[in-house]
Design a protein around this motif. Structure first.
Motif, PDB file in Angstrom:
ATOM      1  N   CYS A 176       0.814  -1.226   0.000  1.00 60.30           N
ATOM      2  CA  CYS A 176       0.000   0.000   0.000  1.00 60.30           C
ATOM      3  C   CYS A 176       0.840   1.265   0.000  1.00 60.30           C
ATOM      4  N   ARG A 177       2.143   1.133   0.105  1.00 63.86           N
ATOM      5  CA  ARG A 177       3.078   2.264   0.107  1.00 63.86           C
ATOM      6  C   ARG A 177       2.809   3.198   1.295  1.00 63.86           C
ATOM      7  N   HIS A 178       2.722   2.599   2.466  1.00 64.41           N
ATOM      8  CA  HIS A 178       2.438   3.366   3.669  1.00 64.41           C
ATOM      9  C   HIS A 178       3.509   4.419   3.951  1.00 64.41           C
ATOM     10  N   TYR A 179       4.758   4.061   3.730  1.00 63.27           N
ATOM     11  CA  TYR A 179       5.838   5.036   3.959  1.00 63.27           C
ATOM     12  C   TYR A 179       5.669   6.232   3.035  1.00 63.27           C
ATOM     13  N   ASP A 180       5.446   5.955   1.749  1.00 62.73           N
ATOM     14  CA  ASP A 180       5.282   7.042   0.784  1.00 62.73           C
ATOM     15  C   ASP A 180       4.081   7.916   1.130  1.00 62.73           C
ATOM     16  N   ALA A 181       2.987   7.282   1.583  1.00 64.15           N
ATOM     17  CA  ALA A 181       1.797   8.045   1.952  1.00 64.15           C
ATOM     18  C   ALA A 181       2.095   9.004   3.104  1.00 64.15           C
ATOM     19  N   ALA A 182       2.784   8.479   4.138  1.00 67.60           N
ATOM     20  CA  ALA A 182       3.127   9.327   5.276  1.00 67.60           C
ATOM     21  C   ALA A 182       4.063  10.464   4.856  1.00 67.60           C
ATOM     22  N   ARG A 183       4.982  10.179   3.959  1.00 66.54           N
ATOM     23  CA  ARG A 183       5.897  11.239   3.499  1.00 66.54           C
ATOM     24  C   ARG A 183       5.151  12.340   2.759  1.00 66.54           C
ATOM     25  N   VAL A 184       4.174  11.963   1.954  1.00 63.66           N
ATOM     26  CA  VAL A 184       3.394  12.980   1.236  1.00 63.66           C
ATOM     27  C   VAL A 184       2.735  13.928   2.231  1.00 63.66           C
ATOM     28  N   ALA A 185       2.114  13.380   3.278  1.00 65.02           N
ATOM     29  CA  ALA A 185       1.429  14.220   4.271  1.00 65.02           C
ATOM     30  C   ALA A 185       2.422  15.031   5.094  1.00 65.02           C
ATOM     31  N   LEU A 186       3.502  14.398   5.533  1.00 63.93           N
ATOM     32  CA  LEU A 186       4.476  15.091   6.379  1.00 63.93           C
ATOM     33  C   LEU A 186       5.231  16.176   5.613  1.00 63.93           C
ATOM     34  N   ASP A 187       5.574  15.924   4.366  1.00 61.80           N
ATOM     35  CA  ASP A 187       6.232  16.951   3.558  1.00 61.80           C
ATOM     36  C   ASP A 187       5.311  18.141   3.340  1.00 61.80           C
ATOM     37  N   HIS A 188       4.029  17.889   3.261  1.00 61.40           N
ATOM     38  CA  HIS A 188       3.054  18.978   3.147  1.00 61.40           C
ATOM     39  C   HIS A 188       3.021  19.817   4.425  1.00 61.40           C
ATOM     40  N   LEU A 189       3.079  19.149   5.582  1.00 65.41           N
ATOM     41  CA  LEU A 189       3.048  19.878   6.856  1.00 65.41           C
ATOM     42  C   LEU A 189       4.344  20.645   7.114  1.00 65.41           C
ATOM     43  N   LYS A 190       5.439  20.148   6.560  1.00 64.39           N
ATOM     44  CA  LYS A 190       6.746  20.781   6.786  1.00 64.39           C
ATOM     45  C   LYS A 190       6.934  21.953   5.817  1.00 64.39           C
ATOM     46  N   THR A 191       6.210  23.008   6.076  1.00 65.92           N
ATOM     47  CA  THR A 191       6.328  24.210   5.254  1.00 65.92           C
ATOM     48  C   THR A 191       7.366  25.141   5.878  1.00 65.92           C
ATOM     49  N   PRO A 192       7.887  26.101   5.118  1.00 66.03           N
ATOM     50  CA  PRO A 192       8.809  27.070   5.713  1.00 66.03           C
ATOM     51  C   PRO A 192       8.159  27.766   6.909  1.00 66.03           C
ATOM     52  N   GLY A 193       8.866  27.795   8.000  1.00 63.29           N
ATOM     53  CA  GLY A 193       8.332  28.416   9.212  1.00 63.29           C
ATOM     54  C   GLY A 193       7.754  27.427  10.212  1.00 63.29           C
ATOM     55  N   VAL A 331       2.566  -3.888  -6.209  1.00 62.11           N
ATOM     56  CA  VAL A 331       2.768  -2.551  -5.651  1.00 62.11           C
ATOM     57  C   VAL A 331       1.622  -1.647  -6.071  1.00 62.11           C
ATOM     58  N   GLY A 332       0.976  -1.038  -5.086  1.00 63.65           N
ATOM     59  CA  GLY A 332      -0.144  -0.152  -5.353  1.00 63.65           C
ATOM     60  C   GLY A 332       0.311   1.207  -5.857  1.00 63.65           C
ATOM     61  N   PRO A 333      -0.637   2.064  -6.250  1.00 65.69           N
ATOM     62  CA  PRO A 333      -0.306   3.398  -6.758  1.00 65.69           C
ATOM     63  C   PRO A 333       0.105   4.341  -5.629  1.00 65.69           C
ATOM     64  N   LEU A 334       0.769   5.414  -5.978  1.00 67.20           N
ATOM     65  CA  LEU A 334       1.184   6.412  -4.993  1.00 67.20           C
ATOM     66  C   LEU A 334      -0.033   7.195  -4.508  1.00 67.20           C
ATOM     67  N   PRO A 335      -0.277   7.251  -3.192  1.00 61.49           N
ATOM     68  CA  PRO A 335      -1.398   8.042  -2.667  1.00 61.49           C
ATOM     69  C   PRO A 335      -1.209   9.524  -2.975  1.00 61.49           C
ATOM     70  N   SER A 336      -2.315  10.226  -3.066  1.00 64.79           N
ATOM     71  CA  SER A 336      -2.265  11.661  -3.346  1.00 64.79           C
ATOM     72  C   SER A 336      -2.965  12.423  -2.228  1.00 64.79           C
TER      73      SER A 336
END
Length: 348
Positions: A176-193, A331-336
């Motif tokens: 299910c690409r759980h690691y990739d899914a979490a990275r997508v969300a966490l990279d979104h939260l990690k904004t400048p500031g 391998v499943g698709p990359l979550p969005s």
């Protein structure tokens, strides 16, 4: 009824359902040969097979599926169930996760002439699984040494997992690409500031939770912060997550973003933030993993996990296993990401 009122022999034949014996008589063969020609269970030469099929079509013969299944022990059914505990999987919002997968799996199963049996989250434990019969099973996100999986394996039921099983190698699986899914969300939260990001995930040894921890560790490694993590027992559900989030917020006043890997946990975390007077997203930005009813009704940023595609891949994998193959993981698709108010960036 007088003798003249009785239906003619052709009418009787039309009303009575044709049997395999009728087909055998019409072609002058044994019922065993006819059965093999129609089922393909044993080799029959092409000319005989075609002759039998034409005769069966002319007589309107349809196999008696129930009788066939009684002989072979097959149910022409596959089951799908979640190993998540009732506290997080039994509510209507979390059940949506299973239903999304099941909808696509049922469609793909029908293409293989199989029915899909949906096993709801079991409040009374996995013992109930011993009462149903299926030719194969799909388990959604199994935990370490999952008792439901062990029970079905002891009965010889072919099985695959949606989500990498623990330990790996215990079941064929769809990644299910759980690691990739979490990275997508966490990279979104990690904004400048962003100063500090927290993580709330499950305490059970389940690949989805441990992958979220790994992704979180990799994201904060580039930030000037120590890990801010709460592991919540799945059995505690929303209330346990609320208490954990409240303690995390109070202990880390600089934390201004949070990834909550279970959607029902995220609702509890939202409640805790509001109890403490923190505005979402002004003071605390938040995202969760599954874009289901919990996320949509609470304006939570979440991930489209492409569950329909995962369900179809799982059925294909199970068909391979039931045919005796030892397939490689699919391998499943990359979550969005589906961005909502909970993670909006305040204007500078």
């Amino acid at each position: 009824m007088t003798k003249t009122d009785e239906p003619s022999e052709p009418m009787k034949q039309a009303v009575r359902r044709a049997t395999i014996l009728d087909v055998a008589r019409s072609v002058g063969m044994s019922t065993a040969t006819v059965s093999n020609a129609l089922s393909g269970h044993r080799p029959v030469d092409d000319k005989t097979r075609e002759r039998v099929r034409r005769a069966a079509a002319k007589l309107g013969y349809r196999p008696n599926v129930r009788a066939q299944n009684l002989r072979t022990g097959r149910a022409d059914t596959i089951a799908i169930f979640s190993s998540m505990p009732f506290a997080v999987a039994g509510g209507r919002a979390r059940l949506g996760y299973l239903m999304e997968i099941a909808g696509a799996a049922a469609e793909r199963a029908l293409q293989a002439d199989m029915a899909l049996l949906l096993v709801p989250p079991l409040a009374e434990g996995c013992e109930t699984l011993g009462s149903f019969h299926a030719d194969g099973a799909i388990v959604v996100e199994p935990g370490r040494n999952d008792p439901g999986v062990a029970l079905l394996q002891s009965r010889g039921v072919p099985m695959v997992a949606i989500g990498r099983p623990t330990p790996e190698g215990s079941l064929p699986y769809v990644d299910c690409r759980h690691y990739d899914a979490a990275r997508v969300a966490l990279d979104h939260l990690k904004t400048p500031g962003t100063r500090q990001i927290g993580l709330i995930t499950g305490a059970q040894d389940r690949n989805a939770h441990r992958s979220s921890e790994r992704a979180y560790g990799d994201v904060i490694s580039g930030m000037n912060q120590k890990p801010i993590v709460a592991l919540v027992d799945e059995e505690g559900g929303l209330e346990a997550a609320r208490l954990a989030a409240r303690a995390l917020i109070q202990a880390h006043p600089k934390m201004d973003a949070m990834f909550v890997s279970v959607d029902s946990f995220a609702v509890g975390a939202q409640q805790a933030a509001r109890e403490l007077g923190l505005d979402i997203p002004g003071r605390l930005r938040m995202a969760t993993r599954y874009d289901g009813l919990n996320a949509r009704s609470n304006d939570l940023t979440a991930l489209d996990l492409k569950l329909d595609q995962l369900g179809a891949l799982a059925v294909d994998l199970l068909m391979d296993v039931m045919a005796g193959a030892t397939p490689a993981p699919k391998v499943g698709p990359l979550p969005s990401l589906v961005i909502r108010k909970s993670s909006a960036v305040a204007p500078s």
